[in-house]
Design an enzyme around this catalytic site. Structure first.
Site, short mmCIF file in Angstrom:
data_model
loop_
_atom_site.label_atom_id
_atom_site.label_comp_id
_atom_site.label_asym_id
_atom_site.label_seq_id
_atom_site.Cartn_x
_atom_site.Cartn_y
_atom_site.Cartn_z
N LYS D 79 39.61 -56.72 -37.90
CA LYS D 79 39.00 -55.42 -37.60
C LYS D 79 38.29 -54.83 -38.81
O LYS D 79 37.68 -53.78 -38.72
CB LYS D 79 40.07 -54.46 -37.07
CG LYS D 79 40.61 -54.89 -35.71
CD LYS D 79 41.46 -53.80 -35.09
CE LYS D 79 42.03 -54.25 -33.75
NZ LYS D 79 43.29 -53.57 -33.43
N ASP D 117 36.54 -68.67 -47.96
CA ASP D 117 36.25 -68.12 -49.29
C ASP D 117 36.17 -66.59 -49.25
O ASP D 117 36.56 -65.92 -50.20
CB ASP D 117 34.96 -68.72 -49.84
CG ASP D 117 33.74 -68.35 -49.02
OD1 ASP D 117 33.58 -68.92 -47.92
OD2 ASP D 117 32.97 -67.48 -49.45
N GLY D 118 35.69 -66.03 -48.13
CA GLY D 118 35.61 -64.58 -48.03
C GLY D 118 36.99 -63.95 -47.97
O GLY D 118 37.30 -63.01 -48.71
N ASP D 142 33.20 -74.58 -41.46
CA ASP D 142 31.94 -74.80 -42.18
C ASP D 142 32.09 -75.72 -43.39
O ASP D 142 31.11 -76.24 -43.92
CB ASP D 142 31.36 -73.46 -42.65
CG ASP D 142 30.84 -72.63 -41.49
OD1 ASP D 142 30.62 -73.20 -40.41
OD2 ASP D 142 30.66 -71.42 -41.67
N MET D 184 27.52 -74.68 -35.37
CA MET D 184 27.93 -73.61 -36.27
C MET D 184 27.52 -73.93 -37.71
O MET D 184 27.25 -75.08 -38.06
CB MET D 184 29.42 -73.35 -36.14
CG MET D 184 29.74 -72.55 -34.86
SD MET D 184 31.46 -71.97 -34.80
CE MET D 184 31.33 -70.67 -33.54
N GLU D 237 23.20 -72.97 -36.97
CA GLU D 237 22.86 -71.65 -36.43
C GLU D 237 22.26 -70.71 -37.47
O GLU D 237 21.49 -69.82 -37.15
CB GLU D 237 24.11 -71.00 -35.84
CG GLU D 237 25.19 -70.74 -36.89
CD GLU D 237 26.45 -70.09 -36.34
OE1 GLU D 237 26.41 -69.46 -35.28
OE2 GLU D 237 27.50 -70.23 -36.99
#
Lengths: 363, 363, 363, 363
Positions: D79, D117-118, D142, D184, D237
């Site tokens: 969220k 990584d984020g 990814d 993706m 994408e």
């Protein structure tokens, strides 16, 4: 009025799609009729043991993930025929009354039995003895239950067997070998003949049709004459030797040279066809794993319809798949009747039409 | 006497299993009858073009590897109805006589057409015009050909669609999302309702049944009330909006806000159900890939039987799968007739029995 | 100047991904360098036989469909070591000069050998004897080639073995059985330990580590104590008995009671663990079928790099996969060296960390 | 001394293999060290909400079936960034202290974070603020996490994308079409380039390399000149238009003509290449479903090693897969660093070597 209670059990060898049937029974019974559903563990054992071994289902126990799960969450261990139950001391005992008492103790008003033709026979007998209303759902990877185009488990078993041929074909070609795949089918050859046609076998042996080693060797010679340097054979585990002996007999005879019919044929053919042979015995991988979509659809339809039969008071019946639809037939039309491969039916004619050797017409 | 010559072509959208049918026709015709078999390229185009575009088959061209190969090795490009063929200048021309002449030039005595109900209609018309004996083999991933329990291609498409649901279910659960899967089915919902039942969908929308957004939202609310934080929807591409508008109409109306019905529903539902929605449009992956075992078996049986029909002089017929066996019916019972999902049939009842929302009963 | 000519052959047991490597070599050599590429049939046999047995590749022979095709289109029949070739009369002959002459007759300037460590050794010897420039590409489902993280074929074999465990797990649970899966791996246990970890095995036996029957039985007892009524074992075919005897020795000893190590263990454990055991011997399905994506990627990278090595005059080298990239090493670092499972490496530590019994630390 | 308690959470987009990592952490921590393990629900949310949302694991919750289950049983709803959390009124709030307090309330001594990584960056920041010892496990379909050859989820995503190409290839051939598969990869093209090489694509577009429409059209013209009537394209994408505009920008610009880059390319190419084009957008099926064997092995190794790092007091580290082994690196070497496809690395060179168009070298 008290809420209606029904029981459900899975009997005999497990297969893919059983959980989909369980799930459908629970959904239909709870959602549509508001009944309580009791899952009995390990086939008839759950009612024979004390304390009773069961689980009451609610919707949280039958999520969509059950569709993707092979085997049966109820278990299906088979320790013996309740009428002729083997005791530790080597004797046999009739434990049928324990089953009937267990049924009454659980207080259920009808029993859904998911099983093959053998289980149907025994359970039907048990239920009749106890005056227990029963509805049957046919399952067996062998697809030999009468009156139904498909039993639960066959579709997945066919997929597994067919994929094995797909995997064997390129390695057979690379090494110029005769590959023999032994698939399940103790009494009938539905898996063998369907997988063999689907996978491109040159030879398919099924218990329903006698064969000769010369017939096999001739076919392999023809394959070579057509310029192909390898061949594929599919054989049902229940096939006998070319003279009609069972492999078990050979083994009991003190020789035990062959693990099964596949190895027997490899040994006999190696010289006859002058080629390397290799045998793969698929075994229990045909029973399990993620059920095919078809098995899930059929099993779900069976489960819903079985509950509707109970609701309609139409007991003593077995659900069946005919002509793309779910129907039901009297249990006596199914119990202990084996549906064999028709030697002149669609599959046999198709196999012959493709030039596959499937044995000799019995005279 | 000259050797008999027959032709074969694949028409309409491709699907898995076509090559198995081609292979079976060639095997049966050559092995059993000693005929010559000519494969016509790109549907009816191969007979309309000059020079004729065809290949003569021999057994070396139809190995077992063809069973494992999706699509059609003959090609099936569709540039238009021969009776109403679109020309580069924007006009239309009747090229049916070119087809008939091509047929005669090739010197074939019968034509095997593998196609759907639309192709059957056009080819039947072409053949009747030319006095050409024809036998049909039904194929279509939509499974909407009349008189046959299964058409070639449906089984594989169902597997692909079902596997997609299997893949979407855990990611839906992990992210608490409503996942919408749009599957093929322009006029009928066989793929959608079979895959939805097999995969554990909560909502299945098919062209045969009207639905309301409230109906969907209520089902998703029920799912939540039962303690599940995600939901799965399967929708056939041919479904209209809840008011009966086609998505194409909306797009032609200058809005073009939605790529398809899946995206339309996602947009409309996001607020209604207060949940993240994600759409997957499976598209052409449903057509191709390694054919399922069932498609290979049915296609092989169809091919063998089609040749036997020609041999028996039983022309103008279409092979069909009924009750686990191959049969044949008059082509007029099949051509241009669409077999829809029966709103009260086994699949619909099964879906309802599992608590799946499949729309409203039309009044 | 004449166009450069190179040869390529596949040697040893086939596996998935060989065709992807062939395809990459042909594409790179023709597209980038304009060379001619000759595929030699059946390993070294194609150069030993007269007439030479080979095919000249052009791009039309190496379409994308080759990526999806298991085995090797060149064949890889192994009739014996050219230095020690078995003759029909039972004697052996040195046929190495025939190989060298065949190489010269074909007029190729370099040879790409796709093979395992054993093939590398023999081919390297042949090539050195003839002064033939060679580049190697490592393949083996066993993944035991030194210097490379992955050899062609391992990834697919792992997938097949792992899927078998996935299929055995639910049927083991349904019947409360101990399921034993025998996988390939004559000298090393890479397939066994990877598949066992991936599939959730309780016991993994590999040739690198000794074990005791008590160790196995204790683990199965622990599993039961934790409340699970079934267990899964994966065993590499090359494992010996708990006392270090080879199964072959037992069989040569006139007993032949066991088909393989899986059956041996089943027989020994049945009493020890008081449970039904079932054995599956996967066999050649591990070699074939549609190659995994990983095998295709690695094989393609190997093929392109091998051609680049020839172009750069860097001969006598073997391509390898290290750290996600293709590299190359001297052939002497690879030939006849077997890379075993490190008893203290990642896989062994991971297995132990999951509580899997993988045998005893050698003292 | 009190039993050590550790927490574990999954953060960011879900993928296949997460449950295998969870399972391994629980097994190692309980079996080897006797710790207690708390699974925190929905990423960082489980520690930010009150009451805390978590589950304490025991071994019965981490059976072998978890290996076969996609997604994450802990959930991973996102969220918002705890440091910049979006409130219902449209404002943002720093909720990081709630996370830290939640961590303390749960009484855990170290946190295992499975994320990309984020997530690593944010969680690392949260943990440092709270003085919380953390160990990271890299996951992302990814495969763009630095320092590791493979992150959890990539292998399965590659399999799904590759299988889609396998399915598209025969239907492309049958209809003589250009098939475009959008996979993706928002920032990097690892899935696209691996799947494209594995599946036999003619064109692969990745965010790392610019391309021109002429480059694509020329390649398709070359394919035709080589005699093939169809072509396959794979596009990540995240690719921009040939002029470097993002598709999002085009859509925000009021045009919204394209659903994504795949549809954009189809629209632009249809005229340029004079061929029918069809687009498939795989979407979320790449995330889910039964994890590949490789993902299960790597995830299991990561889980075991992560626990060992905590035991050894080696905190602030991320586990990684290098050269076939599990290792660990400082979290600062990983957090917020994206590993792109190297334009001169193995995959790019392999693609070029096969004649695939992968864009232009940036000048």
């Amino acid at each position: 009025m008290a809420t209606k209670r029904i029981g459900i059990l899975t009997s005999g060898g497990d297969c893919a799609g059983l959980n989909a049937a369980l799930r459908a029974v629970v959904h239909r019974a709870i959602r549509n009729y508001g009944w309580r559903v009791f899952g009995i563990r390990d086939g008839s054992m759950g009612l024979m043991e004390r304390p009773l071994d069961f689980v009451e289902f609610d919707l949280s126990l039958v999520t969509g993930d059950m569709l993707r799960l092979g085997g049966t969450i109820l278990g299906t261990i088979n320790k013996g025929d309740p009428f002729h139950y083997p005791m530790p001391d080597g004797t046999f005992r009739d434990r049928s009354s324990e089953f009937v008492e267990g049924y009454r103790e659980l207080g259920i008003e009808a029993l859904v039995v998911i099983g093959g033709d053998g289980s149907m026979r025994i359970l039907n007998q048990l239920c009749r003895q106890g005056g227990i209303p029963m509805v049957g759902i046919p399952k067996t990877i062998d697809n030999d239950v009468a009156q139904t185009d498909y039993a639960i488990g066959f579709s997945t078993a066919l997929d597994v067997a067919g994929e094995a041929i797909d995997r064997l074909a390129p390695t057979a070609a690379s090494h110029h070998r005769v590959m023999i795949l032994e698939v399940m089918g103790r009494d009938v050859g539905h898996i063998a003949i369907n997988a063999g046609v689907a996978g491109g076998a040159d030879v398919i042996l099924i218990p329903e049709l006698p064969y000769t080693l010369e017939g096999i060797a001739n076919k392999i010679a023809d394959v070579r004459a057509e310029g192909r340097n390898h061949a594929l054979m599919v054989v049902a585990e229940g096939c006998r030797t070319e003279t009609g002996s069972s492999i078990t007999t050979i083994q009991s005879g003190g020789e035990a040279r062959y693990g099964g019919i596949g190895q027997y044929l490899a040994a006999r053919l190696t010289d006859l066809v002058d080629a390397e042979t290799r045998v793969t015995v698929l075994g229990h991988v045909q029973r399990g794993g993620v059920p095919s979509m078809r098995d899930r659809v059929i099993a779900s339809a069976f489960g819903v319809h079985a509950v509707d039969l109970i609701s309609a008071g139409r007991l003593g019946r077995v659900v069946a798949w005919q002509h793309g639809q779910v129907v039901d037939v009297p249990i006596t039309d199914v119990a202990n009747i084996t549906r064999a491969v028709d030697p002149f039916g669609t599959l046999a004619q198709t196999a012959r039409g493709l030039g596959i050797y499937i044995g000799e017409m019995s005279s």
